[in-house]
Motif scaffolding. Structure first.
Motif, PDB file in Angstrom:
ATOM      1  N   SER A 100       0.574  -5.337 -13.768  1.00 17.11           N
ATOM      2  CA  SER A 100       0.819  -3.899 -13.910  1.00 17.11           C
ATOM      3  C   SER A 100       0.555  -3.152 -12.615  1.00 17.11           C
ATOM      4  O   SER A 100       1.324  -2.267 -12.219  1.00 17.11           O
ATOM      5  N   ILE A 101      -0.548  -3.513 -11.936  1.00 16.99           N
ATOM      6  CA  ILE A 101      -0.879  -2.855 -10.671  1.00 16.99           C
ATOM      7  C   ILE A 101       0.192  -3.155  -9.628  1.00 16.99           C
ATOM      8  O   ILE A 101       0.622  -2.276  -8.874  1.00 16.99           O
ATOM      9  N   VAL A 149       4.086  -2.108   4.216  1.00 18.63           N
ATOM     10  CA  VAL A 149       3.872  -3.537   3.982  1.00 18.63           C
ATOM     11  C   VAL A 149       2.396  -3.916   4.121  1.00 18.63           C
ATOM     12  O   VAL A 149       1.824  -4.575   3.253  1.00 18.63           O
ATOM     13  N   LEU A 150       1.771  -3.489   5.229  1.00 19.34           N
ATOM     14  CA  LEU A 150       0.375  -3.847   5.461  1.00 19.34           C
ATOM     15  C   LEU A 150      -0.541  -3.272   4.384  1.00 19.34           C
ATOM     16  O   LEU A 150      -1.485  -3.921   3.939  1.00 19.34           O
ATOM     17  N   ALA A 151      -0.248  -2.056   3.973  1.00 18.02           N
ATOM     18  CA  ALA A 151      -1.060  -1.419   2.935  1.00 18.02           C
ATOM     19  C   ALA A 151      -0.919  -2.170   1.612  1.00 18.02           C
ATOM     20  O   ALA A 151      -1.897  -2.371   0.892  1.00 18.02           O
ATOM     21  N   SER A 152       0.309  -2.598   1.297  1.00 23.92           N
ATOM     22  CA  SER A 152       0.537  -3.356   0.062  1.00 23.92           C
ATOM     23  C   SER A 152      -0.167  -4.700   0.114  1.00 23.92           C
ATOM     24  O   SER A 152      -0.779  -5.147  -0.864  1.00 23.92           O
ATOM     25  N   LEU A 153      -0.101  -5.380   1.269  1.00 18.52           N
ATOM     26  CA  LEU A 153      -0.787  -6.662   1.439  1.00 18.52           C
ATOM     27  C   LEU A 153      -2.296  -6.504   1.258  1.00 18.52           C
ATOM     28  O   LEU A 153      -2.937  -7.280   0.546  1.00 18.52           O
ATOM     29  N   ALA A 154      -2.853  -5.492   1.921  1.00 21.16           N
ATOM     30  CA  ALA A 154      -4.296  -5.257   1.850  1.00 21.16           C
ATOM     31  C   ALA A 154      -4.718  -4.905   0.426  1.00 21.16           C
ATOM     32  O   ALA A 154      -5.751  -5.380  -0.068  1.00 21.16           O
ATOM     33  N   SER A 155      -3.906  -4.095  -0.246  1.00 22.22           N
ATOM     34  CA  SER A 155      -4.216  -3.711  -1.617  1.00 22.22           C
ATOM     35  C   SER A 155      -4.215  -4.931  -2.532  1.00 22.22           C
ATOM     36  O   SER A 155      -5.102  -5.101  -3.371  1.00 22.22           O
ATOM     37  N   GLY A 175      11.262  -0.826  -1.051  1.00 24.15           N
ATOM     38  CA  GLY A 175      11.302  -1.176  -2.462  1.00 24.15           C
ATOM     39  C   GLY A 175      10.664  -2.513  -2.771  1.00 24.15           C
ATOM     40  O   GLY A 175      10.750  -3.010  -3.887  1.00 24.15           O
ATOM     41  N   GLY A 176      10.025  -3.137  -1.802  1.00 24.38           N
ATOM     42  CA  GLY A 176       9.425  -4.450  -2.033  1.00 24.38           C
ATOM     43  C   GLY A 176       7.916  -4.422  -2.046  1.00 24.38           C
ATOM     44  O   GLY A 176       7.266  -5.451  -1.841  1.00 24.38           O
ATOM     45  N   GLY A 177       7.342  -3.251  -2.286  1.00 28.88           N
ATOM     46  CA  GLY A 177       5.891  -3.117  -2.261  1.00 28.88           C
ATOM     47  C   GLY A 177       5.185  -4.042  -3.218  1.00 28.88           C
ATOM     48  O   GLY A 177       4.131  -4.612  -2.886  1.00 28.88           O
ATOM     49  N   ARG A 178       5.745  -4.232  -4.391  1.00 29.32           N
ATOM     50  CA  ARG A 178       5.063  -5.064  -5.389  1.00 29.32           C
ATOM     51  C   ARG A 178       4.986  -6.523  -4.948  1.00 29.32           C
ATOM     52  O   ARG A 178       4.025  -7.219  -5.256  1.00 29.32           O
ATOM     53  N   GLN A 204       3.345  -0.568  -7.348  1.00 26.86           N
ATOM     54  CA  GLN A 204       3.420  -0.397  -5.900  1.00 26.86           C
ATOM     55  C   GLN A 204       4.805   0.093  -5.484  1.00 26.86           C
ATOM     56  O   GLN A 204       5.818  -0.263  -6.069  1.00 26.86           O
ATOM     57  N   GLN A 205       4.830   0.904  -4.451  1.00 29.95           N
ATOM     58  CA  GLN A 205       6.083   1.419  -3.919  1.00 29.95           C
ATOM     59  C   GLN A 205       6.104   1.237  -2.400  1.00 29.95           C
ATOM     60  O   GLN A 205       5.075   1.216  -1.747  1.00 29.95           O
ATOM     61  N   SER A 206       7.260   1.077  -1.866  1.00 27.93           N
ATOM     62  CA  SER A 206       7.401   1.045  -0.403  1.00 27.93           C
ATOM     63  C   SER A 206       8.779   1.569  -0.042  1.00 27.93           C
ATOM     64  O   SER A 206       9.658   1.661  -0.887  1.00 27.93           O
TER      65      SER A 206
END
Length: 205
Positions: free
Chosen positions: A136-137, A3-9, A146-149, A141-143
Motif C-alpha cells: 500500500s505504501i 528516484v533517490l527519495a523513493s529509493l530512500a523511502s 510515474g515509476g515511484g512505486r 508513491q509518485q514521481s
C-alpha cells in the motif's frame, strides 16, 4: 517524488518492518553464530521477502485481504511450528553447551532451509506487513516519471538483502561472548521465549 527519495523511502520503510525482533531474525542470528548454512538461510529469507514485496506492489494484497480463511490456516500452522521450535530451544537450554559443541550439533542443510521457509511463510504478519502494508505504501508513491512505486520497491528489497546478510554474517562478531555454555544457554532461552511469545500472539489473533 524523485528516484533517490523513493529509493530512500523504500529502504527505510523496509528496514523499519524487518528489524523488529521476530522468529525469522532470531533464527538467522542463531545460524550465523553457528556458521551453519548461513548463505542458504539468508538467501531463503531475502528471496522470500523480495517475492512478497513485489507481490504486494503488484496488487496481490487485495487477494490476501479478501482470503481471510487462508490467513487463519497459516496462523494456526505458524502457532504449531513456533510452539514446537520454542519448546525445542528451551529443552536445548537444559543441556548447555559451548559454541563449538553447538556447531557440532547444527542442523543439516535441508533442516536449516526447511526451518527458514517455515518461519517465513507460516507467519501471517509477513503477509499483513510485507504484502498489504508495504504494498500500500509503495503504491502511494509518485514521481515525475510515474515509476515511484517501483523505485520504492527496489529500496525495500535492498533493505531485506542488506539486513539478512548483515545479521547472518555479522553474528560472528558476538562469538567470543557466546563461547561459554552458560552464555549459549541464555541465548537458547531467549530464542525459545521469543518463539513462544510470538506463538501466543498469533493464537490470540
Amino acid at each position: 517524488m524523485g528516484v533517490l527519495a523513493s529509493l530512500a523511502s523504500g529502504l527505510l520503510t523496509g528496514l523499519t518492518l524487518i528489524i523488529a525482533i521476530g522468529a525469522q531474525n532470531a533464527y538467522v542470528l542463531r545460524q550465523g553464530l553457528l556458521r551453519a548454512h548461513v548463505g542458504p538461510v539468508v538467501a531463503v529469507c531475502a528471496i522470500s521477502d523480495l517475492v512478497l514485496i513485489v507481490a504486494g506492489v503488484s496488487g496481490i494484497g487485495t487477494v490476501v485481504e479478501q482470503a481471510g480463511w487462508i490467513l487463519d490456516v497459516v496462523r494456526w500452522l505458524g502457532v504449531a511450528f513456533l510452539t514446537w521450535y520454542g519448546v525445542s530451544s528451551l529443552l536445548r537450554a537444559r543441556r548447555p553447551q559451548g559454541l563449538e559443541a553447538a556447531r557440532a550439533g547444527a542442523p543439516s542443510l535441508r533442516a536449516a532451509v526447511t526451518t527458514a521457509v517455515a518461519l517465513t511463510w507460516l507467519n501471517p504478519h509477513v503477509y499483513l506487513d510485507t504484502v498489504l502494508l508495504l504494498g500500500s505504501i509503495a503504491n502511494a508513491q509518485q514521481s515525475d516519471q510515474g515509476g515511484g512505486r517501483w523505485w520504492f520497491t527496489v529500496g525495500a528489497c535492498a533493505a531485506s538483502i542488506l539486513w539478512f546478510t548483515a545479521l547472518g554474517y555479522g553474528a560472528r562478531l558476538a562469538e567470543r561472548a557466546l563461547a561459554r555454555p552458560r552464555a549459549w544457554r541464555v541465548l537458547d532461552v531467549l530464542i525459545g521465549l521469543t518463539m513462544l511469545a510470538i506463538a501466543v500472539k498469533l493464537a490470540s489473533g
